[in-house]
Write a protein that holds these residues in place. Structure first.
Motif, PDB file in Angstrom:
ATOM      1  N   UNK A 459      18.762  35.276  23.385  1.00  0.00           N
ATOM      2  CA  UNK A 459      18.634  34.725  22.250  1.00  0.00           C
ATOM      3  C   UNK A 459      19.137  33.777  22.148  1.00  0.00           C
ATOM      4  N   UNK A 460      17.855  33.341  20.894  1.00  0.00           N
ATOM      5  CA  UNK A 460      18.119  31.829  20.748  1.00  0.00           C
ATOM      6  C   UNK A 460      18.344  31.771  19.290  1.00  0.00           C
ATOM      7  N   UNK A 461      19.217  30.345  19.342  1.00  0.00           N
ATOM      8  CA  UNK A 461      19.297  29.631  17.694  1.00  0.00           C
ATOM      9  C   UNK A 461      19.197  28.457  17.834  1.00  0.00           C
ATOM     10  N   UNK A 462      18.771  28.405  16.259  1.00  0.00           N
ATOM     11  CA  UNK A 462      18.160  27.110  15.883  1.00  0.00           C
ATOM     12  C   UNK A 462      19.210  26.940  14.885  1.00  0.00           C
ATOM     13  N   UNK A 463      20.065  25.745  14.578  1.00  0.00           N
ATOM     14  CA  UNK A 463      20.941  25.436  13.140  1.00  0.00           C
ATOM     15  C   UNK A 463      20.399  24.281  12.677  1.00  0.00           C
ATOM     16  N   UNK A 464      19.650  24.692  11.309  1.00  0.00           N
ATOM     17  CA  UNK A 464      18.619  23.255  10.794  1.00  0.00           C
ATOM     18  C   UNK A 464      17.855  22.299  11.516  1.00  0.00           C
ATOM     19  N   UNK A 465      17.244  22.997  12.387  1.00  0.00           N
ATOM     20  CA  UNK A 465      15.969  22.667  13.208  1.00  0.00           C
ATOM     21  C   UNK A 465      14.898  21.941  12.737  1.00  0.00           C
ATOM     22  N   UNK A 466      14.953  22.245  11.518  1.00  0.00           N
ATOM     23  CA  UNK A 466      13.646  21.975  10.072  1.00  0.00           C
ATOM     24  C   UNK A 466      14.313  20.856   9.094  1.00  0.00           C
ATOM     25  N   UNK A 467      15.463  19.947   8.973  1.00  0.00           N
ATOM     26  CA  UNK A 467      15.840  18.849   9.071  1.00  0.00           C
ATOM     27  C   UNK A 467      14.897  18.142   8.539  1.00  0.00           C
ATOM     28  N   UNK A 468      14.443  17.733   7.878  1.00  0.00           N
ATOM     29  CA  UNK A 468      12.922  16.142   7.390  1.00  0.00           C
ATOM     30  C   UNK A 468      12.330  16.886   7.189  1.00  0.00           C
ATOM     31  N   UNK A 469      11.883  18.349   6.589  1.00  0.00           N
ATOM     32  CA  UNK A 469      10.581  18.553   6.825  1.00  0.00           C
ATOM     33  C   UNK A 469      10.264  19.812   5.776  1.00  0.00           C
ATOM     34  N   UNK A 470       9.345  19.563   5.128  1.00  0.00           N
ATOM     35  CA  UNK A 470       8.095  20.049   4.049  1.00  0.00           C
ATOM     36  C   UNK A 470       7.425  20.529   4.003  1.00  0.00           C
ATOM     37  N   UNK A 471       6.857  21.463   2.541  1.00  0.00           N
ATOM     38  CA  UNK A 471       5.625  21.530   2.975  1.00  0.00           C
ATOM     39  C   UNK A 471       4.814  22.333   3.897  1.00  0.00           C
ATOM     40  N   UNK A 472       3.741  22.258   3.921  1.00  0.00           N
ATOM     41  CA  UNK A 472       2.572  22.708   4.748  1.00  0.00           C
ATOM     42  C   UNK A 472       3.553  22.905   6.242  1.00  0.00           C
ATOM     43  N   UNK A 473       4.009  21.496   6.987  1.00  0.00           N
ATOM     44  CA  UNK A 473       4.773  21.389   8.295  1.00  0.00           C
ATOM     45  C   UNK A 473       5.560  22.349   8.651  1.00  0.00           C
ATOM     46  N   UNK A 474       6.323  23.136   7.210  1.00  0.00           N
ATOM     47  CA  UNK A 474       7.589  23.603   6.472  1.00  0.00           C
ATOM     48  C   UNK A 474       6.964  24.674   7.579  1.00  0.00           C
ATOM     49  N   UNK A 475       6.060  25.758   6.496  1.00  0.00           N
ATOM     50  CA  UNK A 475       5.134  26.517   6.750  1.00  0.00           C
ATOM     51  C   UNK A 475       4.140  27.087   8.791  1.00  0.00           C
ATOM     52  N   UNK A 476       4.125  25.499   9.289  1.00  0.00           N
ATOM     53  CA  UNK A 476       3.523  25.947  10.787  1.00  0.00           C
ATOM     54  C   UNK A 476       4.765  26.405  11.828  1.00  0.00           C
ATOM     55  N   UNK A 477       6.026  25.903  10.914  1.00  0.00           N
ATOM     56  CA  UNK A 477       7.283  25.393  11.958  1.00  0.00           C
ATOM     57  C   UNK A 477       8.327  27.221  11.608  1.00  0.00           C
ATOM     58  N   UNK A 478       7.832  28.402  10.403  1.00  0.00           N
ATOM     59  CA  UNK A 478       8.560  29.592  10.391  1.00  0.00           C
ATOM     60  C   UNK A 478       6.710  30.228  10.621  1.00  0.00           C
TER      61      UNK A 478
END
Length: 557
Positions: A459-478
């Protein structure tokens, strides 16, 4: 895998029961709604410290219960078995319960059995891993970059060998330093003892000799008085005419014998007088023999007086009674021998420390070579991952610098640094100097994912590791998190619709208040509810047809 978590009276949560499954689960909700409370609750079950402000107001306790499926987690099964915490009827399940009082005190139970916090932390490390909101900042520290590289290289044996060599060397080094610190004291004391022991060796006093010496000295020193008194005693006993003790006894015996002719009652008196006469005659014989043995010898007296005086002088010098001088001599000799042996031990230990240092250096050198080799492939993996996250020109170089002359350290003499260039033509610099917040979030996530490849934690838990990211980069992280969720259970608190849309499941956190109290709820969203929540993340509170259409597109519905 975390199967179920029940939260009661924790912070602003009154009661939550949540079932979880495999894949990526996104946790969304308005800012301040308490999205991280579920993660805090899980952290308590993994051994995090409890605080008094975690307990909801006006209740007697807060409680969290987590149910884990450990059928594929051998490390957890082993821990439970070794600590006698395993359920005999169902060894593939683990229930953890944590109870917190309003004062901040807490109790922990594993499968209903009380455990301490240390045990809970050890078990928790095998069950789940939580990456906090600012966890990616840890990768800016060289020591954490080295830890990441070591985990990636999987050379635990080399780490243990280096650590053992270091501990052995350090222990001997401390012993050597202690001997060195006291060396001057030992030298000063040894010099004094050498003189004292030599002096006592030359005098060579035997055991119990002083008592005999004292007696003989007194005898020789008073020879004339001994002779005079002996003669006087013999004269009184034997040689005094008509008045010697023996003659008087004989006279008394003769008189009593005359009485005995007429009265046998005096026979006992007669026997006593005869016995006294015999003892007196024996005493005279012994006195005569003693007198013949006593003679003045000025030369012998002089020699004995000199030895007796020297004995008294040495006793005063060593501050002991003369009769204890022999024992003092033995004690000083033993101490001198011990100090001499310490000097020999110092030389031996210096040789031993040098040998152990060489063994440490060999172990550290092997560890360095393994790190150097792993750094090349790690550089490639990190570079590949972050290029997929809209950093197409990124160049990553994990460098390992080894200092063979540096003081030994527990984990070797290597400094690991991640060098980075994200723009064409830009030279690689230490990551800390060139990375922006958004770039660090992407790199941090890549490092966490890479570090989890060979990690058996389910089990891995990520708490808002996408802070400071938006747009296409966010989709890639998703997409990256979704891919990670194909082989593990992944929970991600996020505010990005592109990330939430990639989740296999979605939880929604909401907060309600009646003006007197506040309560947070956590609900699993249906397909239609997910559309509305993604639309809210896209457009804000006002749900428009365009936002809903975009949400459907993100969800591919």
């Amino acid at each position: 895998m975390l199967v179920h978590i029940a939260i009661k009276n924790l912070a602003i949560v009154k009661k939550v029961d949540l079932a979880l499954g495999l894949g990526l689960t996104a946790v969304t909700g308005e800012t301040g709604a308490g999205k991280s409370i579920a993660l805090d609750a899980l952290g308590l079950c993994l051994g995090d410290r409890a605080e008094s402000n975690m307990v909801r107001e006006n209740v007697d306790k807060a409680e969290v219960v987590a149910h884990f499926d450990i059928s594929k987690v051998s490390s957890a099964q082993t821990f439970l078995s070794e600590n006698e915490l395993q359920q005999d009827d169902n060894p593939h399940e683990c229930f953890i319960r944590r109870v917190i009082s309003p004062e901040g005190r807490s109790k922990a139970f594993v499968n209903g059995i009380p455990v301490n916090l240390s045990q809970l932390k050890t078990l928790g490390k095998t069950l789940a891993l939580i990456h906090g909101q600012h966890a990616h900042y840890q990768f800016l520290k060289p020591e954490n970059q080295r830890t990441l590289l070591d985990q990636y290289a999987q050379h635990q044996g080399l780490l243990e060998k280096t650590a053992q060599s270091y501990s052995t060397y350090k222990h001997s080094m401390r012993s050597l330093q202690e001997l060195k610190d006291k060396q001057q004291q030992r030298l000063d004391r040894s010099q004094l003892l050498a003189y004292q022991v030599q002096e006592l060796d030359e005098f060579s006093l035997g055991e119990n000799e002083f008592v005999e010496l004292e007696q003989n000295f007194k005898k020789l020193n008073n020879t004339q008085e001994l002779i005079s008194n002996t003669e006087s005693a013999l004269h009184t006993l034997q040689y005094s005419e008509n008045e010697s003790a023996i003659s008087l006894l004989k006279q008394s015996i003769k008189s009593i014998s005359n009485v005995a002719q007429y009265d046998e009652a005096v026979n006992g008196i007669m026997e006593s007088l005869q016995s006294a006469l015999i003892q007196a005659e024996d005493a005279c014989s012994e006195l005569s023999h003693y007198q013949s043995s006593v003679e003045a010898d000025p030369e012998q007296l002089q020699e004995m007086e000199a030895r007796y005086g020297k004995c008294l002088e040495l006793a005063r010098k060593h501050q002991v009674q003369p009769e204890n001088l022999y024992e003092a001599h033995i004690s000083l000799s033993d101490e001198y021998t011990s100090l001499t042996q310490d000097e020999d031990s110092l030389l031996e230990l210096q040789t031993k420390v040098s040998e152990q240092l060489e063994l440490y250096k060999k172990a550290a050198e092997s560890l360095y070579k393994s790190r150097k080799k792993a750094a090349k492939t790690l550089s490639t993996d990190i570079q590949h991952s972050i290029r997929e996250m809209n950093l197409p020109h990124a160049i990553v170089d994990v460098r390992v610098n080894h200092d063979d002359n540096a003081a030994p350290m527990l984990l070797g003499n290597d400094v690991v640094s991640i060098y980075l260039s994200v723009n064409p033509g830009q030279a690689c610099e230490v990551m800390e100097k060139v990375v922006s917040g958004g770039e660090l979030s992407r790199i941090g996530l890549a490092l966490q994912v890479i570090g989890s490849k060979d990690n058996p934690i389910p089990t891995m838990v990520f708490d808002e590791v996408d802070t400071g990211i938006s747009g296409p980069t966010a989709a890639l992280i998703g997409k990256l998190l979704r891919k990670l969720g194909t082989n593990a259970q992944v929970l991600c608190v996020t505010h990005l619709p592109q990330v939430a849309a990639q989740a296999h499941n979605q939880l929604f956190v909401s907060k309600v208040t009646d003006g007197k109290s506040t309560e947070t709820t956590l609900l699993k969203l249906t397909k239609e509810e997910r559309i509305n929540e993604i639309a809210r993340l896209l457009a804000g509170d006002a749900l428009t047809d365009t936002a809903i259409a975009n949400a459907r597109d993100l969800l591919k519905l």
